[in-house]
Write an enzyme that holds these catalytic residues in place. Structure first.
Site, short mmCIF file in Angstrom:
data_model
loop_
_atom_site.label_atom_id
_atom_site.label_comp_id
_atom_site.label_asym_id
_atom_site.label_seq_id
_atom_site.Cartn_x
_atom_site.Cartn_y
_atom_site.Cartn_z
N ARG A 93 26.77 35.18 41.03
CA ARG A 93 27.80 34.27 41.55
C ARG A 93 29.15 34.98 41.62
NH1 ARG A 93 32.09 33.39 39.82
NH2 ARG A 93 31.40 32.73 37.76
N GLY A 133 41.87 43.59 43.40
CA GLY A 133 42.52 44.31 42.31
C GLY A 133 43.84 43.67 41.92
N LEU A 134 43.79 42.82 40.90
CA LEU A 134 45.02 42.19 40.40
C LEU A 134 45.30 42.65 38.96
CD1 LEU A 134 47.31 40.09 40.77
CD2 LEU A 134 45.74 38.37 39.87
N PRO A 137 45.57 47.32 33.08
CA PRO A 137 45.27 47.50 31.65
C PRO A 137 46.22 46.70 30.75
CG PRO A 137 45.14 49.60 32.79
CD PRO A 137 45.63 48.61 33.80
N SER A 141 46.63 38.14 31.59
CA SER A 141 47.06 36.75 31.78
C SER A 141 48.41 36.66 32.47
CB SER A 141 47.14 36.03 30.41
OG SER A 141 45.86 35.96 29.84
N ARG A 246 38.30 29.85 41.58
CA ARG A 246 38.09 28.98 40.41
C ARG A 246 37.34 27.71 40.81
NH1 ARG A 246 44.32 29.90 38.49
NH2 ARG A 246 43.95 31.87 37.39
N GLU A 366 39.52 34.87 35.60
CA GLU A 366 40.07 33.82 36.47
C GLU A 366 40.93 32.84 35.68
OE1 GLU A 366 39.63 33.23 39.77
OE2 GLU A 366 38.23 34.86 40.22
C1 LIG Z 1 33.62 40.91 33.68
C2 LIG Z 1 35.03 40.74 34.19
C3 LIG Z 1 35.30 40.79 35.54
C4 LIG Z 1 36.61 40.68 36.01
N1 LIG Z 1 36.86 40.78 37.37
C5 LIG Z 1 38.16 40.85 37.79
C6 LIG Z 1 38.46 41.12 39.17
O1 LIG Z 1 37.55 41.22 40.02
N2 LIG Z 1 39.74 41.28 39.55
C7 LIG Z 1 40.78 41.16 38.66
O2 LIG Z 1 41.93 41.32 39.05
N3 LIG Z 1 40.54 40.88 37.33
C8 LIG Z 1 39.26 40.74 36.90
N4 LIG Z 1 38.99 40.49 35.55
C9 LIG Z 1 40.11 40.43 34.61
C10 LIG Z 1 40.40 39.03 34.07
O3 LIG Z 1 40.95 38.21 35.07
C11 LIG Z 1 41.30 39.17 32.83
O4 LIG Z 1 40.48 39.71 31.82
C12 LIG Z 1 41.92 37.86 32.40
O5 LIG Z 1 42.93 37.47 33.29
C13 LIG Z 1 42.51 37.95 30.98
O6 LIG Z 1 43.32 39.07 30.84
P1 LIG Z 1 43.12 40.05 29.58
O7 LIG Z 1 41.69 40.40 29.48
O8 LIG Z 1 44.11 41.14 29.74
O9 LIG Z 1 43.47 39.17 28.31
P2 LIG Z 1 44.93 38.85 27.74
O10 LIG Z 1 45.82 38.34 28.81
O11 LIG Z 1 45.41 40.01 26.94
O12 LIG Z 1 44.59 37.63 26.76
C14 LIG Z 1 43.99 37.83 25.46
C15 LIG Z 1 44.04 36.51 24.71
O13 LIG Z 1 45.42 36.08 24.59
C16 LIG Z 1 45.56 34.77 25.10
N5 LIG Z 1 46.90 34.61 25.70
C17 LIG Z 1 47.49 35.41 26.63
N6 LIG Z 1 48.71 34.92 26.92
C18 LIG Z 1 48.87 33.80 26.22
C19 LIG Z 1 49.93 32.83 26.09
N7 LIG Z 1 51.05 32.92 26.80
N8 LIG Z 1 49.76 31.81 25.22
C20 LIG Z 1 48.61 31.69 24.52
N9 LIG Z 1 47.59 32.55 24.58
C21 LIG Z 1 47.72 33.60 25.41
C22 LIG Z 1 44.45 34.62 26.12
O14 LIG Z 1 44.15 33.25 26.35
C23 LIG Z 1 43.32 35.38 25.44
O15 LIG Z 1 42.69 34.54 24.50
C24 LIG Z 1 37.67 40.50 35.08
C25 LIG Z 1 37.38 40.40 33.70
C26 LIG Z 1 36.08 40.50 33.25
C27 LIG Z 1 35.80 40.40 31.78
#
Ligand SMILES: Cc1cc2nc3c(=O)[nH]c(=O)nc-3n(C[C@H](O)[C@H](O)[C@H](O)COP(=O)(O)OP(=O)(O)OC[C@H]3O[C@@H](n4cnc5c(N)ncnc54)[C@H](O)[C@@H]3O)c2cc1C
Length: 387
Positions: A93, A133-134, A137, A141, A246, A366
């Protein structure tokens, strides 16, 4: 194994004839072409590439877009495609969500006529694969903090930066890269063969193993002026794509939950402990009934969301509420199904463990569960709690 899709409140009666047809066709595809091999792909950490042209032929890529080789079906029908595909595997999906909602939708909505003509028919047919690509590293969020930049050069733009966790990254022919041009976020369609572009897969995942996830590195990647998506600027661009994706994820999570429920019910009826099948014990029935209850509520949310989307009144807050609810629900159901299967539930002979692990990614990508809490929190209080 046969699959009996839960429809406790006869919701299928609320779908149009076309929506029911689409659902039945994809259900058959999943049963015959995805279920037989998905467990092996997941274990091996490989994506079943052979499905891509099949998806194209069946009109499952960009299905609710119109023109340019797209099928033009209703948003609800698109949602049902996601539900059926994720009943097979969240990674499958995910492939379709990225292609349809994160790559084709923005080209369709914000692209020039030439970009639409170049990319949409190829992407719809599955002859081309796209990625989005959004995430970076250091910016997940909070993608508005992105460091990837575009600078003007003679005849076009030079892109520099790193994107991480990108679905389809290393198999994509075109990457939609979000980068800051003079401080403002813009989308760039980057052919992945362009000099300076490289993609490296992320290994060791115990979730979404049948999906390709990559890091993209852009080292002074020079693209022409025609690479810029002309119709949008600012975070509205990527956020509007995420709303599309979403919407499908809300349905998809229900599909994963339905698969787990179906497996747990069948197992509980067969498995005898003490004097009778475990399905005859009250505690097991409570788990099964909780699943039926939560799946039914999630299905109703999806149905209503679909109709609001068709009416053009669906809000990002409503999508966030459903993503938050349905994915958390599916995650809980997968874990309870695993419990009902006892020790067998921890093996790959059964699917609930695979769904359980996949849903960890769906819970995070997402927009994480908690970020959607904050989106809805802001919607209802008028106060942002992100910072
Ligand atoms: C298998 C997979 C496929 C993906 N595919 C794509 C893709 O195709 N394109 C793309 O662009 N991205 C992709 N992503 C990335 C995904 O969108 C991000 O992992 C997601 O947005 C969360 O970012 P992060 O992993 O950096 O976590 P972080 O933002 O570091 O968050 C870590 C924790 O902190 C919490 N947190 C963060 N900010 C706050 C706040 N202000 N208040 C409270 N809690 C907070 C979060 O809820 C989470 O629990 C993918 C991720 C995975 C795992």
């Amino acid at each position: 194994m046969a699959y009996a899709a839960l429809d406790y409140y006869a919701l299928s009666e609320l779908f149009t004839h076309e929506e029911r047809m689409v659902q039945a066709t994809v259900r058959e595809l999943v049963q015959t072409k995805i279920m037989p091999g998905i467990g092996k792909h997941w274990s091996a950490g490989t994506f079943p590439h052979e499905l891509v042209p099949v998806f194209g032929e069946m009109g499952l890529l960009g299905p609710s877009l119109t023109g340019y080789g797209c099928a033009g079906i209703s948003p609800t029908a698109y949602g049902l495609i996601c539900q059926e595909l994720e009943r097979g595997d969240s990674g499958i999906r995910s492939f379709c969500s990225v292609q349809s909602s994160l790559v084709m939708y923005p080209i369709w909505a914000y692209g020039s006529e030439a970009q639409k003509q170049t990319y949409l028919p190829e992407l719809a047919a599955g002859r081309m694969i796209g990625c989005f690509g959004l995430t970076e590293p250091d910016f997940g969020s909070n993608p508005s903090g992105m460091l990837t930049t575009a600078t003007r050069v003679a005849g076009g733009y030079s892109l520099r930066g790193t994107k991480r966790w990108i679905t389809n990254g290393s198999v994509a022919h075109v990457a939609l890269v979000w980068a800051k041009l003079e401080g403002k976020v813009h989308g760039f369609l980057v052919p992945t063969k362009t000099q300076g572009f490289s993609a490296r897969d992320i290994h060791g995942k115990w979730s979404l193993r049948a999906s390709v996830t990559s890091e993209l590195v852009l080292e002074d990647v020079v693209v022409g002026e025609d690479a810029l998506l002309p119709g949008v600027s600012g975070m509205k661009g990527p956020l509007s794509c995420l709303s599309q994706a979403r919407f499908g994820i809300c349905y998809g999570a229900v599909g994963a939950a339905m698969a787990c429920y179906d497996e747990a019910l069948g197992y509980a009826k067969d498995r005898v402990q003490f004097s009778r099948p475990i399905a005859g014990y009250q505690l097991v029935q409570q788990k099964l009934v909780d699943m039926v209850s939560e799946i039914t509520k999630a299905q109703l949310l999806c149905w209503r969301m679909g109709r609001l989307k068709e009416a053009g009144t669906l809000t990002p807050g409503q999508i966030s509420l459903a993503k938050r609810n349905n994915v958390a629900t599916a995650r809980d159901i997968a874990r309870d199904a695993r419990d009902i299967l006892g020790a067998n539930g921890v093996t790959d002979d059964y699917q609930c463990g695979r769904h359980m692990l996949n849903l960890e990614s769906v819970y995070t990508y997402e927009g994480t569960h908690d970020i959607h809490t904050l989106v809805v929190g802001q919607d209802v209080t008028g106060l942002a709690a992100f910072e």
